[in-house]
Scaffold this motif. Structure first.
Motif, PDB file in Angstrom:
ATOM      1  N   ASP A   7     -54.515 -44.421 -46.500  1.00 39.66           N
ATOM      2  CA  ASP A   7     -55.515 -43.679 -47.279  1.00 39.66           C
ATOM      3  C   ASP A   7     -55.156 -42.204 -47.325  1.00 39.66           C
ATOM      4  N   HIS A   8     -54.890 -41.643 -46.157  1.00 41.44           N
ATOM      5  CA  HIS A   8     -54.500 -40.237 -46.132  1.00 41.44           C
ATOM      6  C   HIS A   8     -53.717 -39.899 -44.870  1.00 41.44           C
ATOM      7  N   VAL A   9     -52.951 -38.839 -44.997  1.00 39.79           N
ATOM      8  CA  VAL A   9     -52.263 -38.258 -43.851  1.00 39.79           C
ATOM      9  C   VAL A   9     -52.919 -36.905 -43.645  1.00 39.79           C
ATOM     10  N   ILE A  54     -53.179 -36.404 -49.126  1.00 36.23           N
ATOM     11  CA  ILE A  54     -52.891 -35.515 -48.010  1.00 36.23           C
ATOM     12  C   ILE A  54     -54.205 -34.792 -47.729  1.00 36.23           C
ATOM     13  N   GLN A  55     -54.615 -34.754 -46.475  1.00 38.50           N
ATOM     14  CA  GLN A  55     -55.872 -34.111 -46.106  1.00 38.50           C
ATOM     15  C   GLN A  55     -55.536 -32.920 -45.211  1.00 38.50           C
ATOM     16  N   LEU A  56     -55.834 -31.732 -45.704  1.00 32.90           N
ATOM     17  CA  LEU A  56     -55.616 -30.532 -44.897  1.00 32.90           C
ATOM     18  C   LEU A  56     -56.905 -30.235 -44.146  1.00 32.90           C
ATOM     19  N   HIS A  78     -52.251 -34.522 -37.695  1.00 33.96           N
ATOM     20  CA  HIS A  78     -53.464 -34.664 -36.885  1.00 33.96           C
ATOM     21  C   HIS A  78     -53.869 -36.134 -36.754  1.00 33.96           C
ATOM     22  N   HIS A  79     -53.900 -36.847 -37.864  1.00 31.47           N
ATOM     23  CA  HIS A  79     -54.169 -38.288 -37.811  1.00 31.47           C
ATOM     24  C   HIS A  79     -53.733 -38.950 -39.112  1.00 31.47           C
ATOM     25  N   ILE A  80     -53.688 -40.279 -39.085  1.00 31.97           N
ATOM     26  CA  ILE A  80     -53.356 -41.048 -40.287  1.00 31.97           C
ATOM     27  C   ILE A  80     -54.533 -41.961 -40.605  1.00 31.97           C
ATOM     28  N   ILE A 128     -55.551 -42.658 -35.224  1.00 33.42           N
ATOM     29  CA  ILE A 128     -55.715 -43.443 -36.447  1.00 33.42           C
ATOM     30  C   ILE A 128     -57.182 -43.430 -36.850  1.00 33.42           C
ATOM     31  N   GLU A 129     -57.425 -43.255 -38.138  1.00 29.61           N
ATOM     32  CA  GLU A 129     -58.782 -43.312 -38.680  1.00 29.61           C
ATOM     33  C   GLU A 129     -58.879 -44.534 -39.593  1.00 29.61           C
ATOM     34  N   LEU A 130     -59.828 -45.386 -39.307  1.00 28.51           N
ATOM     35  CA  LEU A 130     -60.094 -46.520 -40.205  1.00 28.51           C
ATOM     36  C   LEU A 130     -60.994 -45.996 -41.311  1.00 28.51           C
TER      37      LEU A 130
HETATM   38 CO    CO Z   1     -59.255 -38.282 -41.981  1.00 29.07          CO
END
Ligand code: CO
Length: 138
Positions: A7-9, A54-56, A78-80, A128-130
């Motif tokens: 979903d995002h990095v 991409i999430q800043l 930071h997380h995926i 990891i973020e679900l």
């Molecule tokens: Co996130």
């Protein structure tokens, strides 16, 4: 668990405006969402890259987990976010498998998502973020 896609990095940064300029102007990612999540002490900017993001992330206060992350590790990954069809089912499955989770129950994420975090200790150093999208998708 049935991951749909990445979903995002998420990348922790000190100066979010400088980072947005770089990702936008040099790398061609497009800003699609900005949000301050005061309960988490973060400001996020989401940039689309094809079907994922991409999430800043930058802290909004000194006690923010992202502020602690930056102080300890500096800027960077930071997380995926792993997109799943059902966050609650995925979380329960991981807990049954003995995975060390941060959130015992799913909670609201940004842009209407439902999320839960898995501890980096269980995932070889990367949190990891679900992520479950809203029923309407994006
Ligand atoms: Co996130």
């Amino acid at each position: 668990m049935q991951p749909i896609e990445i979903d995002h990095v998420a990348i922790a940064v000190e100066d979010i405006e400088k980072a947005v300029s770089y990702y936008q102007d040099s790398l061609g990612a497009k800003v699609v969402h900005r949000e301050k999540i005061e309960s988490d002490g973060v400001e996020e900017v989401l940039l689309s890259v094809a079907e994922s993001y991409i999430q800043l992330l930058t802290p909004t206060n000194e006690t923010s987990p992202v502020a602690k992350f930056l102080a300890k590790k500096g800027e960077g990954l930071h997380h995926i976010g792993w997109r799943v069809p059902d966050c609650s089912a995925a979380l329960e499955e991981l807990k049954e498998k003995g995975v060390d989770v941060i959130d015992q129950k799913p909670r609201p994420g940004s842009r209407g998502t439902t999320v839960a975090f898995v501890h980096p200790k269980s995932s070889f150093g990367t949190m990891i973020e679900l992520v479950q999208e809203m029923p309407t998708g994006h």
